[in-house]
Design a protein around this motif. Structure first.
Motif, mmCIF file in Angstrom:
data_model
loop_
_atom_site.group_PDB
_atom_site.id
_atom_site.type_symbol
_atom_site.label_atom_id
_atom_site.label_comp_id
_atom_site.label_asym_id
_atom_site.label_seq_id
_atom_site.Cartn_x
_atom_site.Cartn_y
_atom_site.Cartn_z
ATOM 1 N N GLY B 336 0.843 -1.180 0.000
ATOM 2 C CA GLY B 336 0.000 0.000 0.000
ATOM 3 C C GLY B 336 0.882 1.236 0.000
ATOM 4 O O GLY B 336 1.987 1.215 0.523
ATOM 5 N N ILE B 338 1.700 3.941 1.812
ATOM 6 C CA ILE B 338 1.426 4.342 3.199
ATOM 7 C C ILE B 338 2.324 5.485 3.613
ATOM 8 O O ILE B 338 2.618 5.673 4.789
ATOM 9 N N THR B 339 2.791 6.250 2.626
ATOM 10 C CA THR B 339 3.779 7.281 2.944
ATOM 11 C C THR B 339 3.200 8.694 2.886
ATOM 12 O O THR B 339 3.357 9.467 3.813
ATOM 13 N N ARG B 340 2.529 9.025 1.800
ATOM 14 C CA ARG B 340 2.123 10.408 1.612
ATOM 15 C C ARG B 340 0.603 10.513 1.419
ATOM 16 O O ARG B 340 -0.039 9.574 0.968
ATOM 17 N N GLY B 341 0.101 11.680 1.762
ATOM 18 C CA GLY B 341 -1.296 12.009 1.468
ATOM 19 C C GLY B 341 -2.302 10.998 2.011
ATOM 20 O O GLY B 341 -2.219 10.578 3.163
ATOM 21 N N ARG B 343 -3.442 7.627 2.613
ATOM 22 C CA ARG B 343 -2.661 6.392 2.614
ATOM 23 C C ARG B 343 -3.538 5.149 2.521
ATOM 24 O O ARG B 343 -4.649 5.111 3.028
ATOM 25 N N ASN B 344 -2.981 4.111 1.884
ATOM 26 C CA ASN B 344 -3.735 2.880 1.629
ATOM 27 C C ASN B 344 -3.126 1.740 2.445
ATOM 28 O O ASN B 344 -2.060 1.235 2.120
#
Lengths: 336, 578
Positions: B336, B338-341, B343-344
């Protein structure tokens, strides 16, 4: 002549048998004084000596030299652990080859004895041997040439600095932190006093464990995907990213860093790294985008509590906390 | 002579039959009831300490599977309160044995967030925490020896004696029979026509949370398979005991033990053999995608023989004669974003499989991108999509430098080839369809200066998707582009050079859009040049030169001999011999 062949085939058989049968048995993961790879290795020459003396095979000096050389090669190639780089391997093998030569040329007799079969092969006294050797060697040369020309492409190696030098200051959520002096505002007591306290259970009883619990909660909502439920860098997404996420259990990561360094790394993430640390590949988020300053410090507090490492400080931890008591609760920050 | 041998064989067979007759009741009675493993109270205090340090974060203070991490995990951490445990040797619905729980904690549950605790915790700590977990069960009682008796299931043993790590060598016959059992028992209703878990989109677990069927072609994600993913035993156990708490029932009455092994052999045969990373329990990613040099036209159809390849690592499973010259499929690991904006945290796709060919003559390159996805979107607002990401200004990058892997950064833009698609005549509840579904693909070329700074290219469109299909839970997209183009932000693709490449994927059914997606890290691709001509003439030349050297050596040695004999030279002097 026959005995030489027997000796040669015993040697080949012993090497194969040992390598494929005994090696897997004796090379077990847990270290033991008897079952290990070095004991295994010593058994090979012992077996060879016993067999050759026991059956009075009297191998010629050239065969002995071959055995010695091959055993050396085998040792550096397969036994020595951890494996050595190939430059070192070549250096060792040069030494080993010179040693083998010294052994066979120790006096003129042995040297002549060593040379004899080679000369006889060349001038054709050993007819079959000459045909075999003179046919095989050019084929080998051809094969090596082919192998060298055949285009091979392996992914390029990329080196990176794991712990780059931190900047003097870093600005997080509008506050400038001097990394030299910044302290974790939640490190209000010696961590070792809480070895037998537990998150959630003791969260109501003291402030330290309350902060650890809050830090852990954030860790297990945000960080465990990469850094893992065991903080060992093996989270469920860890295999996807390159560089692989840091392993906090390892003595080479948080155990050798100051909390202010971690604060900078957590707040700025991958994009905040200097070029030497390949910021373009790091999946570490700039956590200032997702967490508050307080949350970042609490996560750091939790990571040290969970792993049992102590953060590096300029003084002892006691004086670090003592200073806090003297100065009042530090914010570690000044508005810049 | 012959008669005696035959007699002897007869006798052996006969005594064997008697032995079997005697042991038969024993196997039947092995299923006798036994009391549950009662709680060892002396370990509870230690177990509680381990639980509250290690487990509470996911499984919660009361074991309700509602720790801080729970809401972001798919599948969710187990709720212990009802006493339903997945990996057991006991019958469906029954409590597990103590060993079952110890095994689960020790080995973890691959494909989920549950790590392997063996090697991290001491065996005594694991035993203790298992005792504590037993006390978290409220609806059942491990101490109730009368009402909670358990039946340990019979699993038989591997009839083919296949070995770790890859368990190859099961006869094709058994696999074919297994497939018949698969059809007869309608396993495809949940697991899909080819086992990619794409059968049923509406399943719920015991607590009403959505759940999906296992993807058999990714056996490293099978719960209870750690470090031995390719072992058919894992499947036999699941068929025999079911998975408590999930819709997976047991089939112990429908399928005999022998047939369960055959079914397992079939299921197991679907899983690609890859080298596994023992620490993360995932296949080791193929970090270099070699694009194969191709003479003549490259086929623009996915099912053309030119593109045929299995997912197996060719070093583990030999390729067939028809596919040996085709490009291999490279495993690209996805996570996913999962780092920016936005996140998934629960991407629907774990990995992509990529193969590539290029032609110097036609100046084109093809990438075949495939991935498993259980269900596609039917909402045009959220199409499914997959993209290949390149550095837009490859020529400006110095050394290992790259743009930021999440859609570039302000200084270094990326070129994204994005294929968005809607599937035709499809409903996620449809029965398996062998011929698959056609896709309506739209290709978009995007310049990225960061995930929040994306723009469609103004230059002429250059990327084409020449073929695509969604078949039995697998999307296949064939990208095509010229190696060199005019656009300012088009990546120019040189041969014999390592070019960074990354992959992005969006699941429409999961409402993924923009930076809410799955992503890979930077990989490399290289356009492998044709084999040089020198490969064919240099080795013989070197061999001939060497033969000449050998002749010279013989001549020299013979001349020296002659000189000794004629007394022109003296042999080396050995004092103690003379």
């Amino acid at each position: 002549m026959n005995k030489t062949f027997i000796s040669f085939f015993t040697f080949v058989g012993t090497m194969l048998g040992f390598h494929y049968v005994l090696f897997p048995i004796m090379d077990i993961r847990e270290f033991s004084w008897v079952m290990n790879r070095y004991v295994y290795y010593i058994l090979i020459p012992i077996t060879l000596i016993v067999v050759n003396i026991g059956f009075r095979l009297k191998p010629p000096i050239s065969l002995i030299a071959l055995m010695v050389w091959v055993l050396g090669y085998y040792f550096y190639d397969a036994i020595l652990f951890p494996p050595i780089p190939w430059t070192l391997f070549i250096t060792y093998m040069v030494m080993w080859t010179i040693g083998t030569f010294l052994y066979i040329s120790q006096d003129a007799n042995t040297f002549r004895e060593f040379r004899a079969p080679i000369v006889k092969t060349i001038i054709g006294e050993y007819k079959i041997a000459r045909i075999v050797v003179f046919a095989l060697l050019p084929m080998l040369v051809g094969f090596v040439t082919y192998n060298n020309i055949y285009p091979k492409f392996q992914e390029p190696v990329e080196l990176r600095t794991v712990h780059p030098a931190p900047p003097a200051t870093t600005k997080v959520h509008g506050k400038t932190w001097a990394l030299e002096t910044a302290r974790n505002p939640y490190r209000i007591d010696n961590q070792d006093n809480y070895k037998n306290s537990f998150p959630f259970l003791d969260a109501d009883k003291n402030e330290y464990m309350k902060n650890v619990t809050e830090g852990g909660t954030i860790f297990f909502q945000e960080c465990h995907y990469c850094h893992g439920d065991q903080l060992n860098g093996l989270g469920m997404f860890s295999h996807v990213f390159n560089p692989t996420p840091a392993n906090f259990i390892d003595p080479g990561t948080i155990a050798m860093l100051r909390e202010s360094f971690l604060f900078w790394r957590v707040a700025k993430g991958g994009p905040g790294l200097p070029n030497e640390s390949t910021p373009w590949s790091s999946a570490m988020p700039p956590w200032e985008e997702h967490l508050t300053t307080e949350e970042i410090w609490k996560v750091i507090l939790f990571e040290f509590w969970y792993t049992g490492w102590h953060p590096r400080t300029f003084d002892t931890e006691e004086s670090y906390i003592g200073q806090w008591e003297k100065e009042g609760k530090p914010t570690g920050a000044y508005s810049g | 002579m012959n008669k005696i041998v035959r007699l002897k064989i007869g006798r052996i067979l006969f005594s064997g039959l008697i032995l079997m007759a005697i042991s038969l009741p024993a196997t039947v009675f092995a299923q006798e009831a036994q009391p549950p493993d009662v709680v060892k109270t002396e370990l509870l205090e230690q177990g509680k300490q381990v639980y509250f340090k290690r487990c509470v974060w996911c499984h919660g203070v009361e074991g309700g599977g509602d720790g801080p991490s729970a809401d972001r995990l798919f599948t969710r951490p187990r709720n212990f309160i009802q006493g339903t445990f997945k990996i057991r040797f006991t019958d469906s619905g029954e409590l597990p044995l103590e060993e079952d729980l110890i095994r689960t904690v020790t080995n973890g549950l691959p494909g989920s967030a549950m790590p392997a605790w063996g090697g991290f915790l001491k065996p005594k700590e694991i035993e203790a925490v298992v005792e504590f977990v037993k006390t978290l069960v409220q609806d059942r009682d491990f101490n109730d020896v009368e009402d909670e008796e358990v039946f340990v299931q019979e699993f038989g043993s591997n009839p083919w004696g296949t070995k770790e790590p890859y368990h190859l060598g099961v006869p094709q016959e058994a696999i074919d029979q297994g497939k018949k059992i698969f059809l007869k028992n309608k396993c495809f209703e949940c697991h899909g026509g080819e086992g990619r878990g794409d059968g049923n989109p509406t399943m719920k677990d015991d607590w009403g949370f959505p759940i999906v069927a296992a993807d058999w072609q990714q056996c490293w994600n099978f719960r209870g398979s750690r470090r031995n993913h390719f072992d058919p035993f894992n499947i036999v156990r699941t068929i025999s005991t079911g998975m408590n708490g999930t819709p997976m029932p047991n089939f112990k009455d429908e399928i005999t033990v022998e047939d369960r092994w055959k079914l397992a052999a079939f299921v197991n045969s679907l899983c690609p053999r890859k080298k596994m990373d023992r620490l993360t329990n995932k296949p080791i990613a193929d970090f270099l995608i070699s694009s194969l040099y191709t003479e003549g036209k490259i086929a623009e159809k996915i099912d053309a023989p030119m593109w045929a390849a299995t997912d197996h690592d060719p070093l583990i499973v030999d390729r067939s004669a028809e596919t040996i010259d085709n490009p291999r499929k490279n495993y690209i690991a996805m996570a996913g974003q999962i780092t920016r904006g936005n996140r998934n945290f629960d991407p629907k796709t774990d990995n992509l499989w990529v193969a590539s060919r290029w032609s110097a003559e036609d100046n084109v390159i093809f990438y075949l991108v495939e991935y498993h996805i259980r269900f596609l979107s039917t909402d045009p607002e959220y199409p499914d999509a997959v993209a290949i990401q390149w550095p837009a200004k490859l020529q400006d990058l110095f050394g290992a430098e790259k743009p930021y892997f999440i859609m570039g950064d302000s200084k270094k833009p990326v070129d994204i080839w994005k294929a968005s698609f809607m599937v035709q005549n499809y409903r996620d509840t449809n029965d398996p369809k062998d011929e698959g579904y056609q896709l309506d693909v739209t290709v978009e070329e995007v310049v990225g200066y960061g995930f929040d700074a994306l723009a469609s290219k103004e230059s002429e469109a250059t990327v084409q998707v020449v073929d695509s299909i969604f078949k039995q839970g697998k999307v296949s997209i064939l990208f095509k582009r010229s190696l060199t183009t005019e656009g300012e932000f088009d990546v120019q693709i040189p041969s014999e050079k390592f070019i960074p490449v990354a992959f992005l994927q969006w699941s429409g059914q999961h409402k993924e859009k923009d930076e809410y997606m799955a992503i890979s890290t930077w990989y490399y691709t290289i356009l492998v040049p044709p084999l040089p001509d020198s490969l064919y003439y240099m080795p013989p030349i070197m061999a001939v030169v060497f033969i000449g050297l050998q002749g010279w050596l013989v001549w020299m040695t013979k001349r020296t001999r002659k000189m000794f004999e004629e007394g022109k030279a003296r042999r080396d002097f050995i004092p103690d011999k003379e």
